[in-house]
Design a protein around this motif. Structure first.
Motif, PDB file in Angstrom:
ATOM      1  N   SER A 201       0.916  -1.295  -0.045  1.00  0.00           N
ATOM      2  CA  SER A 201      -0.068  -0.166  -0.058  1.00  0.00           C
ATOM      3  C   SER A 201       0.819   1.167  -0.101  1.00  0.00           C
ATOM      4  CB  SER A 201      -0.962  -0.079   1.292  1.00  0.00           C
ATOM      5  OG  SER A 201      -0.079   0.105   2.369  1.00  0.00           O
ATOM      6  N   TYR A 202       0.571   2.177   0.813  1.00  0.00           N
ATOM      7  CA  TYR A 202       1.065   3.554   0.613  1.00  0.00           C
ATOM      8  C   TYR A 202       2.474   3.372   1.118  1.00  0.00           C
ATOM      9  CZ  TYR A 202       0.079   4.411   5.424  1.00  0.00           C
ATOM     10  OH  TYR A 202       0.121   4.626   6.884  1.00  0.00           O
ATOM     11  N   CYS A 203       3.325   2.398   1.895  1.00  0.00           N
ATOM     12  CA  CYS A 203       4.552   2.285   2.132  1.00  0.00           C
ATOM     13  C   CYS A 203       5.390   2.365   0.834  1.00  0.00           C
ATOM     14  CB  CYS A 203       4.969   1.631   3.176  1.00  0.00           C
ATOM     15  SG  CYS A 203       3.547   0.337   3.683  1.00  0.00           S
ATOM     16  N   ALA A 204       4.566   1.681  -0.282  1.00  0.00           N
ATOM     17  CA  ALA A 204       5.230   1.703  -1.513  1.00  0.00           C
ATOM     18  C   ALA A 204       5.833   3.196  -1.955  1.00  0.00           C
ATOM     19  CB  ALA A 204       4.405   1.120  -2.505  1.00  0.00           C
ATOM     20  N   LEU A 205       5.008   3.858  -1.505  1.00  0.00           N
ATOM     21  CA  LEU A 205       5.423   5.426  -2.179  1.00  0.00           C
ATOM     22  C   LEU A 205       6.476   5.856  -1.157  1.00  0.00           C
ATOM     23  CD1 LEU A 205       1.792   6.867  -2.104  1.00  0.00           C
ATOM     24  CD2 LEU A 205       2.988   5.968  -4.192  1.00  0.00           C
ATOM     25  N   GLN A 206       6.560   5.379  -0.132  1.00  0.00           N
ATOM     26  CA  GLN A 206       7.820   5.987   0.805  1.00  0.00           C
ATOM     27  C   GLN A 206       9.084   5.906   0.090  1.00  0.00           C
ATOM     28  OE1 GLN A 206       6.387   3.445   4.524  1.00  0.00           O
ATOM     29  NE2 GLN A 206       7.636   5.627   5.238  1.00  0.00           N
ATOM     30  N   GLY A 207       9.423   4.611  -0.510  1.00  0.00           N
ATOM     31  CA  GLY A 207      10.318   4.279  -1.107  1.00  0.00           C
ATOM     32  C   GLY A 207      10.520   5.351  -2.327  1.00  0.00           C
ATOM     33  N   ASP A 208       9.463   5.501  -3.083  1.00  0.00           N
ATOM     34  CA  ASP A 208       9.457   6.405  -4.132  1.00  0.00           C
ATOM     35  C   ASP A 208       9.962   7.772  -3.663  1.00  0.00           C
ATOM     36  OD1 ASP A 208       9.216   6.125  -6.874  1.00  0.00           O
ATOM     37  OD2 ASP A 208       7.022   7.263  -6.770  1.00  0.00           O
ATOM     38  N   ASP A 209       9.523   8.120  -2.694  1.00  0.00           N
ATOM     39  CA  ASP A 209       9.751   9.368  -1.910  1.00  0.00           C
ATOM     40  C   ASP A 209      11.148   9.662  -1.815  1.00  0.00           C
ATOM     41  OD1 ASP A 209       7.118  10.449  -2.414  1.00  0.00           O
ATOM     42  OD2 ASP A 209       6.644  10.112  -0.217  1.00  0.00           O
ATOM     43  N   PHE A 210      11.678   8.591  -1.120  1.00  0.00           N
ATOM     44  CA  PHE A 210      13.189   8.613  -0.913  1.00  0.00           C
ATOM     45  C   PHE A 210      14.129   8.902  -2.143  1.00  0.00           C
ATOM     46  CE2 PHE A 210      14.455   7.159   3.622  1.00  0.00           C
ATOM     47  CZ  PHE A 210      13.653   8.341   4.165  1.00  0.00           C
ATOM     48  N   SER A 211      13.703   8.177  -3.085  1.00  0.00           N
ATOM     49  CA  SER A 211      14.583   8.421  -4.509  1.00  0.00           C
ATOM     50  C   SER A 211      14.265   9.844  -4.937  1.00  0.00           C
ATOM     51  CB  SER A 211      14.314   7.388  -5.367  1.00  0.00           C
ATOM     52  OG  SER A 211      13.038   7.569  -5.744  1.00  0.00           O
ATOM     53  N   ARG A 212      13.136  10.463  -4.703  1.00  0.00           N
ATOM     54  CA  ARG A 212      12.950  11.745  -5.173  1.00  0.00           C
ATOM     55  C   ARG A 212      13.589  12.642  -4.190  1.00  0.00           C
ATOM     56  NH1 ARG A 212       7.407  13.759  -5.743  1.00  0.00           N
ATOM     57  NH2 ARG A 212       6.319  11.775  -4.747  1.00  0.00           N
ATOM     58  N   LEU A 213      14.037  12.365  -2.933  1.00  0.00           N
ATOM     59  CA  LEU A 213      14.622  13.265  -2.166  1.00  0.00           C
ATOM     60  C   LEU A 213      16.000  13.107  -2.547  1.00  0.00           C
ATOM     61  CD1 LEU A 213      13.220  12.846   1.535  1.00  0.00           C
ATOM     62  CD2 LEU A 213      13.524  14.871   0.313  1.00  0.00           C
ATOM     63  N   GLN A 214      16.560  12.098  -2.812  1.00  0.00           N
ATOM     64  CA  GLN A 214      18.005  11.966  -3.423  1.00  0.00           C
ATOM     65  C   GLN A 214      18.269  13.102  -4.507  1.00  0.00           C
ATOM     66  OE1 GLN A 214      18.082   7.481  -4.411  1.00  0.00           O
ATOM     67  NE2 GLN A 214      20.181   7.798  -3.040  1.00  0.00           N
ATOM     68  N   ASP A 215      17.170  13.473  -5.428  1.00  0.00           N
ATOM     69  CA  ASP A 215      17.471  14.159  -6.269  1.00  0.00           C
ATOM     70  C   ASP A 215      17.546  15.744  -5.552  1.00  0.00           C
ATOM     71  OD1 ASP A 215      17.555  12.573  -8.369  1.00  0.00           O
ATOM     72  OD2 ASP A 215      15.265  12.632  -8.983  1.00  0.00           O
ATOM     73  N   ARG A 216      16.318  15.964  -4.821  1.00  0.00           N
ATOM     74  CA  ARG A 216      16.326  17.267  -4.233  1.00  0.00           C
ATOM     75  C   ARG A 216      17.375  17.542  -3.195  1.00  0.00           C
ATOM     76  NH1 ARG A 216      10.531  18.677  -2.067  1.00  0.00           N
ATOM     77  NH2 ARG A 216       9.146  17.762  -3.652  1.00  0.00           N
ATOM     78  N   LEU A 217      17.981  16.646  -2.811  1.00  0.00           N
ATOM     79  CA  LEU A 217      19.117  16.825  -1.677  1.00  0.00           C
ATOM     80  C   LEU A 217      20.602  16.462  -2.345  1.00  0.00           C
ATOM     81  CD1 LEU A 217      17.286  15.804   1.640  1.00  0.00           C
ATOM     82  CD2 LEU A 217      18.012  18.066   1.094  1.00  0.00           C
ATOM     83  N   LYS A 218      20.428  16.429  -3.461  1.00  0.00           N
ATOM     84  CA  LYS A 218      21.693  15.837  -4.259  1.00  0.00           C
ATOM     85  C   LYS A 218      23.051  16.276  -3.668  1.00  0.00           C
ATOM     86  CE  LYS A 218      22.437  14.604  -8.965  1.00  0.00           C
ATOM     87  NZ  LYS A 218      21.958  14.789 -10.159  1.00  0.00           N
ATOM     88  N   GLY A 219      23.089  17.710  -3.261  1.00  0.00           N
ATOM     89  CA  GLY A 219      24.461  18.312  -2.776  1.00  0.00           C
ATOM     90  C   GLY A 219      24.664  17.907  -1.568  1.00  0.00           C
ATOM     91  N   PRO A 220      23.904  18.073  -0.684  1.00  0.00           N
ATOM     92  CA  PRO A 220      24.220  17.769   0.627  1.00  0.00           C
ATOM     93  C   PRO A 220      24.316  16.094   0.732  1.00  0.00           C
ATOM     94  CG  PRO A 220      22.202  19.074   0.562  1.00  0.00           C
ATOM     95  CD  PRO A 220      22.529  18.715  -0.795  1.00  0.00           C
ATOM     96  N   LEU A 221      23.775  15.390   0.242  1.00  0.00           N
ATOM     97  CA  LEU A 221      23.908  13.814   0.177  1.00  0.00           C
ATOM     98  C   LEU A 221      25.287  13.389  -0.370  1.00  0.00           C
ATOM     99  CD1 LEU A 221      20.483  12.576  -1.084  1.00  0.00           C
ATOM    100  CD2 LEU A 221      21.412  12.416   1.291  1.00  0.00           C
ATOM    101  N   ALA A 222      25.744  14.112  -1.334  1.00  0.00           N
ATOM    102  CA  ALA A 222      27.018  13.943  -2.065  1.00  0.00           C
ATOM    103  C   ALA A 222      28.150  14.364  -0.972  1.00  0.00           C
ATOM    104  CB  ALA A 222      27.107  14.531  -3.373  1.00  0.00           C
ATOM    105  N   ARG A 223      27.858  15.511  -0.054  1.00  0.00           N
ATOM    106  CA  ARG A 223      28.948  15.997   0.548  1.00  0.00           C
ATOM    107  C   ARG A 223      28.772  15.228   2.034  1.00  0.00           C
ATOM    108  NH1 ARG A 223      26.773  20.898  -1.062  1.00  0.00           N
ATOM    109  NH2 ARG A 223      25.829  21.250   0.756  1.00  0.00           N
ATOM    110  N   ARG A 224      28.010  14.134   2.146  1.00  0.00           N
ATOM    111  CA  ARG A 224      27.898  13.324   3.352  1.00  0.00           C
ATOM    112  C   ARG A 224      27.470  14.245   4.576  1.00  0.00           C
ATOM    113  NH1 ARG A 224      30.256   8.024   3.554  1.00  0.00           N
ATOM    114  NH2 ARG A 224      27.948   7.865   3.073  1.00  0.00           N
TER     115      ARG A 224
END
Lengths: 193, 205
Positions: free
Chosen positions: B82-105
């Motif tokens: 159910s909607y937890c499937a969307l949780q995974g989707d949201d995290f990959s979208r957050l990966q795009d949005r927070l690209k810089g900070p994620l790359a800088r750890r």
């Protein structure tokens, strides 16, 4: 014939112990509906039965401090209202301290005061209280029915909606019974004192 | 005078009742345990226990070794349809949005599974793959043992109820852990904006 105070108090104590047995708790708390409609009312009943043991001894105190049963019924309402909070029902399953609080306060602060105060209360007090019971059943029932979110983290949405329907039904039944009594039953308007 | 005493008794009952009610609702603000946990976390950050984790690449890590960066933590189970499937989707979208900070750890996204029976490293890896893991800054893991899981669920205030069909119903949300390892906020599971702004705001000030 009314059972003696001693035997009803014994029945109350036995009921209290049975409700506290882990398997019974587990069954009644596994879903929201039996917790709200069976466990909590039976805990209050246990207290009410126990109260008969000391209702006579408290007579003087009650006459002085519980005129017309108003403070007692107020206490029961406030305590009952507190245990309607979804977060407390959640906590009473997850945390032992809250479980203990539920098992002590529902009998002692809801059941006992109702048993001591109801016989002393007059027509108007009873009417106000019963109307409030009906209104609360409708309000809570409606809230549980329409809430798209789970109000208790421990229970499923379907369970919550079933409780909502039952609460509305209970409100309707109580309202019909009261109306029936007012129209066709015998109504004693004067105060019992 | 019984009337005066009764009035006094009623007032006492009302005062005590209102005090208790106010205490039980965090000052008339929280009626459900979900809203209560959010208020309590915000006002009294909680130390996240140092629980051992098994990650999707089958290595071990722990919450202590994740200190020093902001963590966005979600509790999941990979079998969720159910909607937890969307949780995974949201995290990959957050990966795009927070690209810089994620790359800088500076930030790390963390998905924690509470389904210890089903979710091993392979299923965790499959979960990330299924939702388009961008490869940077998203850790999927499960606690090593039941004890660690219980500790985490208590501190994060997560409840998972079996739904009778082999799955769970759980109070999904994004929990935010600061670089000192304290749980400081909980936002709605689908409120990516709130999660993103919370950390970017604190990284830039």
């Amino acid at each position: 014939m009314k059972p003696s105070p001693r035997s009803s108090a014994l029945a109350g104590a036995v009921l209290w112990v049975i409700l506290a047995l882990p398997p019974v708790r587990h069954v009644l708390e596994s879903e929201l509906t039996p917790q709200v409609l069976v466990q909590i009312p039976l805990l209050a009943l246990a207290g009410a039965l126990l109260a008969r043991l000391f209702s006579r001894r408290l007579d003087t105190v009650m006459r002085l401090w519980n005129d017309g049963g108003i403070p007692g019924l107020l206490l029961a309402s406030v305590a009952g209202m507190t245990w309607m909070l979804p977060r407390l029902m959640d906590a009473s399953i997850n945390e032992e301290g809250y479980a203990l609080a539920k098992f002590l306060t529902v009998p002692l602060l809801v059941g006992v005061p109702v048993a001591l105060s109801w016989p002393k209360s007059g027509f108007v007090t009873r009417g106000v209280l019963l109307l409030e019971v009906v209104a609360t059943a409708f309000r809570m029932g409606w809230l549980y029915l329409v809430s798209p979110e789970r109000l208790c983290s421990n229970y499923l949405l379907g369970d919550q909606q079933r409780l909502g329907k039952l609460l509305v039904a209970i409100g309707v039944v109580i309202a019909l019974v009261l109306a029936w009594q007012l129209i066709w039953g015998r109504v004693r308007v004067e105060s019992p004192q | 005078m019984p009337i005066l005493r009764t009035l006094l008794a009623s007032l006492l009952v009302l005062t005590a009742g209102l005090t208790t009610f106010s205490y039980a609702t965090n000052g008339f603000r929280a009626y459900t345990s979900e809203s209560a946990r959010r208020i309590e976390v915000r006002e009294h950050p909680r130390k996240v226990p140092d629980v051992l984790l098994v990650t999707a690449d089958a290595s071990r890590t722990s919450f202590a070794s994740l200190r020093g960066r902001w963590l966005l933590v979600e509790f999941i189970y990979t079998g969720c349809a159910s909607y937890c499937a969307l949780q995974g989707d949201d995290f990959s979208r957050l990966q795009d949005r927070l690209k810089g900070p994620l790359a800088r750890r500076k930030v790390e996204l963390v998905s924690i599974s509470f389904d210890l029976k089903q979710d091993g490293p392979d299923r965790l890896a499959g979960y990330q793959k299924r939702f388009g893991d961008r490869g940077v800054g998203w850790l999927a893991a499960r606690p090593l043992d039941q004890k660690g899981l219980a500790k985490l669920m208590r501190v994060f205030g997560v409840t998972a109820v079996p739904d009778g069909a082999g799955g769970f119903v759980h109070n999904a949300a994004i929990a935010i852990v600061d670089p000192q390892g304290r749980l400081v906020a909980i936002v709605n599971w689908n409120d990516l904006n709130a999660a993103e702004q919370y950390v970017t705001h604190r990284l830039t000030t």
